[in-house]
Scaffold this motif. Structure first.
Motif, PDB file in Angstrom:
ATOM      1  N   ARG A 111       5.799   1.883  -5.041  1.00  0.00           N
ATOM      2  CA  ARG A 111       4.658   2.661  -4.192  1.00  0.00           C
ATOM      3  C   ARG A 111       3.604   0.905  -3.491  1.00  0.00           C
ATOM      4  NH1 ARG A 111       3.074   7.752  -3.728  1.00  0.00           N
ATOM      5  NH2 ARG A 111       4.030   8.786  -3.968  1.00  0.00           N
ATOM      6  N   VAL A 112       3.832   0.424  -4.730  1.00  0.00           N
ATOM      7  CA  VAL A 112       3.088  -1.274  -4.384  1.00  0.00           C
ATOM      8  C   VAL A 112       4.250  -1.782  -3.663  1.00  0.00           C
ATOM      9  CG1 VAL A 112       2.728  -3.929  -5.711  1.00  0.00           C
ATOM     10  CG2 VAL A 112       2.376  -1.138  -6.751  1.00  0.00           C
ATOM     11  N   LYS A 113       5.118  -1.987  -3.444  1.00  0.00           N
ATOM     12  CA  LYS A 113       5.926  -2.619  -2.972  1.00  0.00           C
ATOM     13  C   LYS A 113       5.354  -2.381  -1.063  1.00  0.00           C
ATOM     14  CE  LYS A 113       9.354  -4.287  -5.642  1.00  0.00           C
ATOM     15  NZ  LYS A 113      11.440  -4.006  -6.303  1.00  0.00           N
ATOM     16  N   ALA A 114       6.025  -0.857  -1.176  1.00  0.00           N
ATOM     17  CA  ALA A 114       5.689   0.107   0.259  1.00  0.00           C
ATOM     18  C   ALA A 114       4.598  -0.377   1.004  1.00  0.00           C
ATOM     19  CB  ALA A 114       5.670   0.977   0.055  1.00  0.00           C
ATOM     20  N   ASN A 115       3.536  -0.253   0.145  1.00  0.00           N
ATOM     21  CA  ASN A 115       2.068  -0.734   0.613  1.00  0.00           C
ATOM     22  C   ASN A 115       1.540  -2.162   0.630  1.00  0.00           C
ATOM     23  OD1 ASN A 115       0.124   2.247   0.617  1.00  0.00           O
ATOM     24  ND2 ASN A 115       1.461   2.447  -0.918  1.00  0.00           N
ATOM     25  N   ARG A 117       3.579  -3.551   2.136  1.00  0.00           N
ATOM     26  CA  ARG A 117       4.812  -3.978   2.969  1.00  0.00           C
ATOM     27  C   ARG A 117       4.299  -3.033   4.599  1.00  0.00           C
ATOM     28  NH1 ARG A 117      10.425  -1.287   1.485  1.00  0.00           N
ATOM     29  NH2 ARG A 117       9.924   0.001   2.702  1.00  0.00           N
ATOM     30  N   ARG A 118       3.159  -2.743   4.229  1.00  0.00           N
ATOM     31  CA  ARG A 118       2.526  -2.048   5.232  1.00  0.00           C
ATOM     32  C   ARG A 118       2.792  -2.472   6.418  1.00  0.00           C
ATOM     33  NH1 ARG A 118      -3.708   0.010   4.311  1.00  0.00           N
ATOM     34  NH2 ARG A 118      -3.840  -1.827   5.352  1.00  0.00           N
ATOM     35  N   VAL A 119       1.761  -3.800   6.337  1.00  0.00           N
ATOM     36  CA  VAL A 119       1.358  -4.787   7.433  1.00  0.00           C
ATOM     37  C   VAL A 119       2.243  -5.047   8.356  1.00  0.00           C
ATOM     38  CG1 VAL A 119       0.624  -7.037   7.695  1.00  0.00           C
ATOM     39  CG2 VAL A 119      -0.373  -5.829   5.638  1.00  0.00           C
ATOM     40  N   GLU A 120       3.974  -4.815   7.742  1.00  0.00           N
ATOM     41  CA  GLU A 120       5.248  -5.068   8.728  1.00  0.00           C
ATOM     42  C   GLU A 120       5.426  -3.743   9.501  1.00  0.00           C
ATOM     43  OE1 GLU A 120       8.039  -6.529   6.553  1.00  0.00           O
ATOM     44  OE2 GLU A 120       6.452  -8.026   5.347  1.00  0.00           O
TER      45      GLU A 120
END
Ligand code: CA
Length: 232
Positions: A111-115, A117-120
């Motif tokens: 979840r930390v990684k995904a969020n 990455r959210r900007v991308e």
């Protein structure tokens, strides 16, 4: 190096999260109550906040709201109760995501990684939409220039995620997406996303844009498959 602020009053939990995120190459700051969280946030300018709901002095909801007044930073709420989930996903708060306690470390890291990455992902969604800046369906207007949705000329308040999900579906109308696809493309989760997140977001969105949310005409359910947008 991306910086994560962990706001959690239970020191043992905070430290376990810290150790695991350090291993993943993140730098970590910790706050143990809501007041401290707001102070540290201002000084440290982190890339993501893991925010527990139940905190001393100022609770996680208020901390989230306060930070949202000024910043778009990814905020992942840590919730202990099922009732908190709806509130977390609500408009009034502006959190990006939640994890229910107890959670596994692999899930948390994902979840930390995904969020982060959210900007991308956001810019990917924008790219899909560059060809078409205004999408209309009956009296519903999605205006990508102004980042707003109107119905009968009234602006509908959507959360950032609701807006992204709506524009994602609407820009590829008639195409059916599974919940897993939507989690991947709109939320950025690979494996650990909670399907319920999609359903709750769709439900909230329907309540705002549909005349009769139990009989929708824009956000359609394909039974047993997922969701699609209908242009009228
Ligand atoms: Ca707590």
């Amino acid at each position: 190096m991306k910086k994560v602020l962990i706001v959690e009053d239970e020191k043992t939990i905070s430290d376990i999260i810290k150790v695991n995120l350090l291993k993943e190459g993140y730098s970590i700051i910790q706050a143990y109550d809501g007041k401290q969280a707001l102070e540290i946030y201002k000084d440290e300018n982190p890339d993501l906040i893991l925010l527990d709901v139940m905190l001393p002095y100022i609770d996680g909801f208020q901390v989230c709201r306060k930070i949202r007044e000024k910043s778009n930073i990814p905020i992942v709420m840590l919730t202990a109760k099922e009732e908190e989930v709806d509130k977390v996903l609500g408009l009034e708060l502006g959190a990006d995501d939640y994890i229910t306690k107890p959670f596994g470390m692999r899930e948390l890291i994902a979840r930390v990684k995904a969020n982060i990455r959210r900007v991308e992902i956001d810019s990917n969604v924008e790219e899909i939409l560059t060809n078409e800046k205004i999408i209309k369906s009956a009296d519903l207007v999605i205006d990508l220039n102004r980042y707003e949705v109107r119905k009968n000329e009234n602006i509908i308040e959507l959360t950032k995620r609701e807006f992204e999900l709506l524009t994602f579906l609407a820009s590829q109308d008639t195409q059916v997406f599974t919940r897993e696809q939507l989690l991947k493309d709109v939320w950025g989760y690979e494996y650990f996303g909670d399907i319920r997140t999609v359903d709750v977001t769709v439900r909230r969105m329907r309540e705002k844009i549909e005349e009769d949310s139990s009989n929708p005409k824009f956000i359609m359910t394909k039974r047993g498959v997922g969701y699609y947008f209908r242009r009228i």
